[in-house]
Design a protein around this motif. Structure first.
Motif, mmCIF file in Angstrom:
data_model
loop_
_atom_site.group_PDB
_atom_site.id
_atom_site.type_symbol
_atom_site.label_atom_id
_atom_site.label_comp_id
_atom_site.label_asym_id
_atom_site.label_seq_id
_atom_site.Cartn_x
_atom_site.Cartn_y
_atom_site.Cartn_z
ATOM 1 N N LEU A 141 74.819 56.991 29.651
ATOM 2 C CA LEU A 141 74.032 56.935 28.318
ATOM 3 C C LEU A 141 74.910 55.778 27.907
ATOM 4 O O LEU A 141 76.357 55.473 27.556
ATOM 5 C CB LEU A 141 73.594 58.227 27.487
ATOM 6 C CG LEU A 141 73.049 57.675 25.461
ATOM 7 C CD1 LEU A 141 71.769 57.196 26.324
ATOM 8 C CD2 LEU A 141 73.935 58.211 24.862
ATOM 9 N N LYS A 142 74.406 54.153 27.987
ATOM 10 C CA LYS A 142 74.673 53.112 27.160
ATOM 11 C C LYS A 142 74.823 53.541 26.111
ATOM 12 O O LYS A 142 73.818 53.389 25.481
ATOM 13 C CB LYS A 142 75.005 51.923 27.649
ATOM 14 C CG LYS A 142 75.563 52.040 28.935
ATOM 15 C CD LYS A 142 74.986 50.549 30.430
ATOM 16 C CE LYS A 142 73.718 50.261 30.103
ATOM 17 N NZ LYS A 142 73.723 48.699 30.798
ATOM 18 N N SER A 143 75.651 52.626 24.959
ATOM 19 C CA SER A 143 75.604 52.900 23.411
ATOM 20 C C SER A 143 76.678 51.542 22.304
ATOM 21 O O SER A 143 77.782 51.885 22.998
ATOM 22 C CB SER A 143 76.031 54.344 22.448
ATOM 23 O OG SER A 143 76.641 54.515 23.110
ATOM 24 N N GLY A 144 76.306 51.096 21.549
ATOM 25 C CA GLY A 144 77.210 50.753 21.040
ATOM 26 C C GLY A 144 76.088 50.491 19.368
ATOM 27 O O GLY A 144 75.079 50.616 18.958
ATOM 28 N N TYR A 156 79.896 58.682 23.090
ATOM 29 C CA TYR A 156 79.087 58.530 22.239
ATOM 30 C C TYR A 156 79.556 56.983 21.689
ATOM 31 O O TYR A 156 79.885 57.219 20.345
ATOM 32 C CB TYR A 156 77.869 59.647 21.601
ATOM 33 C CG TYR A 156 77.679 60.472 21.778
ATOM 34 C CD1 TYR A 156 76.391 60.230 22.369
ATOM 35 C CD2 TYR A 156 78.278 61.748 22.098
ATOM 36 C CE1 TYR A 156 75.568 60.891 23.376
ATOM 37 C CE2 TYR A 156 77.427 62.771 22.617
ATOM 38 C CZ TYR A 156 75.366 62.469 23.464
ATOM 39 O OH TYR A 156 75.351 63.172 23.981
ATOM 40 N N PRO A 157 79.807 56.420 22.010
ATOM 41 C CA PRO A 157 80.450 54.500 21.332
ATOM 42 C C PRO A 157 79.804 54.849 19.981
ATOM 43 O O PRO A 157 80.868 53.979 19.546
ATOM 44 C CB PRO A 157 81.017 54.379 22.400
ATOM 45 C CG PRO A 157 79.895 54.059 23.151
ATOM 46 C CD PRO A 157 80.379 55.660 23.815
ATOM 47 N N GLU A 177 75.192 68.169 14.423
ATOM 48 C CA GLU A 177 75.346 67.928 15.156
ATOM 49 C C GLU A 177 74.628 67.562 16.614
ATOM 50 O O GLU A 177 72.817 66.595 16.295
ATOM 51 C CB GLU A 177 74.408 69.325 16.645
ATOM 52 C CG GLU A 177 75.043 69.620 17.675
ATOM 53 C CD GLU A 177 73.727 70.791 17.985
ATOM 54 O OE1 GLU A 177 73.828 71.855 17.053
ATOM 55 O OE2 GLU A 177 73.851 71.185 19.617
ATOM 56 N N ILE A 178 75.311 66.636 18.132
ATOM 57 C CA ILE A 178 73.798 65.963 18.388
ATOM 58 C C ILE A 178 73.864 65.752 19.624
ATOM 59 O O ILE A 178 74.860 67.018 20.431
ATOM 60 C CB ILE A 178 74.766 64.106 18.859
ATOM 61 C CG1 ILE A 178 75.330 63.380 17.521
ATOM 62 C CG2 ILE A 178 74.379 63.141 19.587
ATOM 63 C CD1 ILE A 178 76.156 62.116 18.383
ATOM 64 N N HIS A 223 88.542 61.027 18.370
ATOM 65 C CA HIS A 223 88.412 61.741 19.315
ATOM 66 C C HIS A 223 87.982 61.349 20.806
ATOM 67 O O HIS A 223 87.077 60.353 20.925
ATOM 68 C CB HIS A 223 87.316 63.177 18.534
ATOM 69 C CG HIS A 223 87.211 64.561 19.688
ATOM 70 N ND1 HIS A 223 86.885 64.415 20.637
ATOM 71 C CD2 HIS A 223 87.683 65.172 18.967
ATOM 72 C CE1 HIS A 223 86.711 65.505 21.330
ATOM 73 N NE2 HIS A 223 87.227 66.054 20.232
ATOM 74 N N ARG A 224 88.371 61.739 21.992
ATOM 75 C CA ARG A 224 88.684 61.375 23.549
ATOM 76 C C ARG A 224 86.845 61.296 23.796
ATOM 77 O O ARG A 224 85.858 60.362 23.752
ATOM 78 C CB ARG A 224 89.356 62.025 24.354
ATOM 79 C CG ARG A 224 89.154 61.921 25.431
ATOM 80 C CD ARG A 224 90.262 62.246 26.229
ATOM 81 N NE ARG A 224 90.080 63.689 26.332
ATOM 82 C CZ ARG A 224 88.670 64.632 26.862
ATOM 83 N NH1 ARG A 224 87.736 63.181 27.833
ATOM 84 N NH2 ARG A 224 88.797 64.947 27.230
ATOM 85 N N LYS A 225 85.944 62.682 23.368
ATOM 86 C CA LYS A 225 84.986 62.597 23.542
ATOM 87 C C LYS A 225 83.976 62.193 23.014
ATOM 88 O O LYS A 225 82.929 61.536 23.711
ATOM 89 C CB LYS A 225 84.626 63.964 23.542
ATOM 90 C CG LYS A 225 83.312 65.132 24.130
ATOM 91 C CD LYS A 225 83.964 65.021 25.131
ATOM 92 C CE LYS A 225 82.457 65.765 26.891
ATOM 93 N NZ LYS A 225 82.907 65.543 27.955
#
Ligand code: SF4
Length: 326
Positions: A222-225, A86-87, A214-215, A79-81
């Motif tokens: 926000l950087k995430s991985g 939230y990668p 739900e997040i 999903h693009r979003k």
């Protein structure tokens, strides 16, 4: 296999009624069918909920993301979003299982999946989770893959989900629907530590059905991985993993969300690591200082002492990867 009946629920209300009568919900079936084949689980009645309208990913009014319980892992990951905001979630999903399984398995089922403890899946072994009061063969057996955090005398099995680790880091909430209506449970309260009752794994009441995860909205940017360490590069569960999300503004970490997988009886939030990060400027030293807190409270077993150091290194590496990314 043994005889059982299966009924397809045409509506959420009818699914709930069947669940209240003792029916067991099934959607993708990627865990439950295996367990039924091995006779670890023996439900008399299955309620097929795969046709219910719970298959959307939507942006909430406050800017969070809501995954319908029947969104498949591959749909959620693509999903693009999800990929852009939230990668950490899309990466955790894509590092899970196999492509075929991700096409079948659902978000709701993913957080409900049961442990991969081999003794749990061997009906000849003692297992308090499968047969309360029978003992725990893993304690004195081969326990290399088991948990080092959140364990009890009764059970040391770890939680196998990667996506749940990302959800725990981001403090997701589980929406459940029951005969008394809908309620929302933080994922940290939804997934239960074993304590003296390891057969009880989720805070679900009789007949309740997960309808969404739900997040909540987090500050931007926000950087995430997600980093997963495992014995082989595909189709393998985590020895250790780390989900990291950082909000950095003005060169200072304003918010840090960190959780670990492969090490806890539930996805393991790391508040001491988060506290060490917030208010600080990113640096090599900071990643090491913060990650040093990752294994606080660990109680390793005979064959998994290596996880204490591996966990700290996994968290440190992922803090560095996310903290130094653009
Ligand atoms: Fe059963 Fe838990 Fe012990 Fe595994 S660790 S044998 S699931 S009680």
């Amino acid at each position: 296999m043994y005889p059982f009946s299966i009924t397809k629920a045409p509506s959420t209300r009818q699914a709930l009624n069947a669940g209240l009568r003792g029916g067991r919900y099934i959607a993708g079936g990627t865990t439950l069918v295996d367990l039924m084949r091995e006779t670890v689980e023996r439900p008399d009645t299955l309620v097929d909920i795969s046709g219910l309208p719970l298959r959307d990913v939507t942006v909430t009014e406050r800017g969070g993301l809501r995954f319908g319980a029947l969104v498949t892992m591959s749909e959620a990951a693509a999903h693009r979003k999800v990929r852009t905001t939230y990668p950490v979630v899309s990466q955790a999903l894509e590092l899970s299982a196999s492509a075929q399984l991700r096409n079948m398995a659902t978000i709701g089922g993913n957080i409900m999946q049961r442990t991969r403890c081999t003794y749990f899946r061997d009906v000849t072994a003692d297992c308090n989770k499968r047969e309360p009061g029978s003992g725990c063969a893993a304690r004195e057996g081969f326990n290399r893959s088991h948990a080092i955090l959140g364990t009890s005398d009764a059970c040391v099995a770890n939680h196998p989900s990667d996506a749940a680790v990302a959800f725990a880091a981001l403090e997701a909430r589980v929406h459940v629907l029951g005969p008394d209506g809908e309620r929302t449970v933080p994922i940290a309260d939804f997934l239960l530590r074993p304590g003296s009752t390891p057969s009880s794994e989720q805070a679900l009441r009789k007949g309740e059905l997960i309808i969404a995860v739900e997040i909540p909205a987090h500050p931007r940017p926000l950087k995430s991985g997600y980093l997963k360490v495992r014995d082989r590069q595909s189709y393998e569960f985590a020895l250790t993993s780390a989900a990291v999300a950082l909000h950095v503004r003005g060169g200072v970490i304003r918010e840090a969300k960190v959780a670990a997988g492969g090490v806890g009886t539930v996805p393991w939030k790391l508040p001491a690591v988060e506290r060490a990060l917030v208010g600080e400027r990113p640096s090599e030293r900071l990643w090491a200082v913060a990650a040093a807190h990752a294994a606080e409270g660990a109680r390793p077993l005979t064959h998994n002492r290596f996880k204490v150091e591996l966990l700290k290194r996994t968290v440190e590496r992922q803090l560095r990867i996310v903290g130094e990314s653009r």
